[in-house]
Design a protein around this motif. Structure first.
Motif, PDB file in Angstrom:
ATOM      1  N   ASP A  18      32.691  33.381  99.469  1.00 23.58           N
ATOM      2  CA  ASP A  18      31.751  34.579  98.761  1.00 23.58           C
ATOM      3  C   ASP A  18      32.622  35.413  97.817  1.00 23.58           C
ATOM      4  O   ASP A  18      31.920  35.504  96.607  1.00 23.58           O
ATOM      5  N   GLN A  19      33.383  36.012  98.233  1.00 24.59           N
ATOM      6  CA  GLN A  19      34.218  36.926  97.385  1.00 24.59           C
ATOM      7  C   GLN A  19      35.756  36.708  97.365  1.00 24.59           C
ATOM      8  O   GLN A  19      36.276  36.211  98.950  1.00 24.59           O
ATOM      9  N   PRO A  29      35.250  39.858  86.357  1.00 22.05           N
ATOM     10  CA  PRO A  29      34.981  40.622  87.742  1.00 22.05           C
ATOM     11  C   PRO A  29      35.392  41.753  87.732  1.00 22.05           C
ATOM     12  O   PRO A  29      35.790  42.503  86.844  1.00 22.05           O
ATOM     13  N   VAL A  55      37.685  42.027  92.037  1.00 23.34           N
ATOM     14  CA  VAL A  55      36.829  41.080  93.231  1.00 23.34           C
ATOM     15  C   VAL A  55      35.929  40.199  92.618  1.00 23.34           C
ATOM     16  O   VAL A  55      35.344  40.610  91.518  1.00 23.34           O
ATOM     17  N   ARG A  56      36.365  38.839  92.711  1.00 17.65           N
ATOM     18  CA  ARG A  56      35.688  37.754  92.135  1.00 17.65           C
ATOM     19  C   ARG A  56      34.656  36.906  93.091  1.00 17.65           C
ATOM     20  O   ARG A  56      35.090  37.021  94.271  1.00 17.65           O
ATOM     21  N   ASP A  57      33.779  36.391  92.281  1.00 21.10           N
ATOM     22  CA  ASP A  57      32.930  35.433  93.322  1.00 21.10           C
ATOM     23  C   ASP A  57      33.567  34.348  93.440  1.00 21.10           C
ATOM     24  O   ASP A  57      34.370  34.028  92.976  1.00 21.10           O
TER      25      ASP A  57
END
Length: 75
Positions: free
Chosen positions: A65-66, A11, A58-60
């Protein structure tokens, strides 16, 4: 040699500015030392990260969504 930080499964790691950090700490009513830790030698960290800095990750996420998490850089 492979740059791990550029791999598609790692990420996004960014250094959090001091102004933004103050907003985050105030929003969650916590101190910097209350944040989860990340070691300085973690290969995903930006090169300019130093001990005591805070990293925004910030990860999916499938549900939101995030997903945003914060980590304190330690030795």
């Amino acid at each position: 040699m492979v740059d791990v930080s550029q791999h598609e499964l790692v990420p996004e790691h960014t250094l959090l500015e001091e102004d933004d950090l103050e907003e985050v700490l105030e929003e969650y009513n916590i101190d910097r030392t209350d944040l989860p830790k990340i070691k300085r030698n973690d290969p995903a960290l930006p090169d300019e990260a130093e001990i005591g800095d805070v990293i925004k990750i910030v990860r999916d996420s499938r549900t939101t969504d995030q997903s945003i998490v914060y980590r304190l850089v330690v030795e």
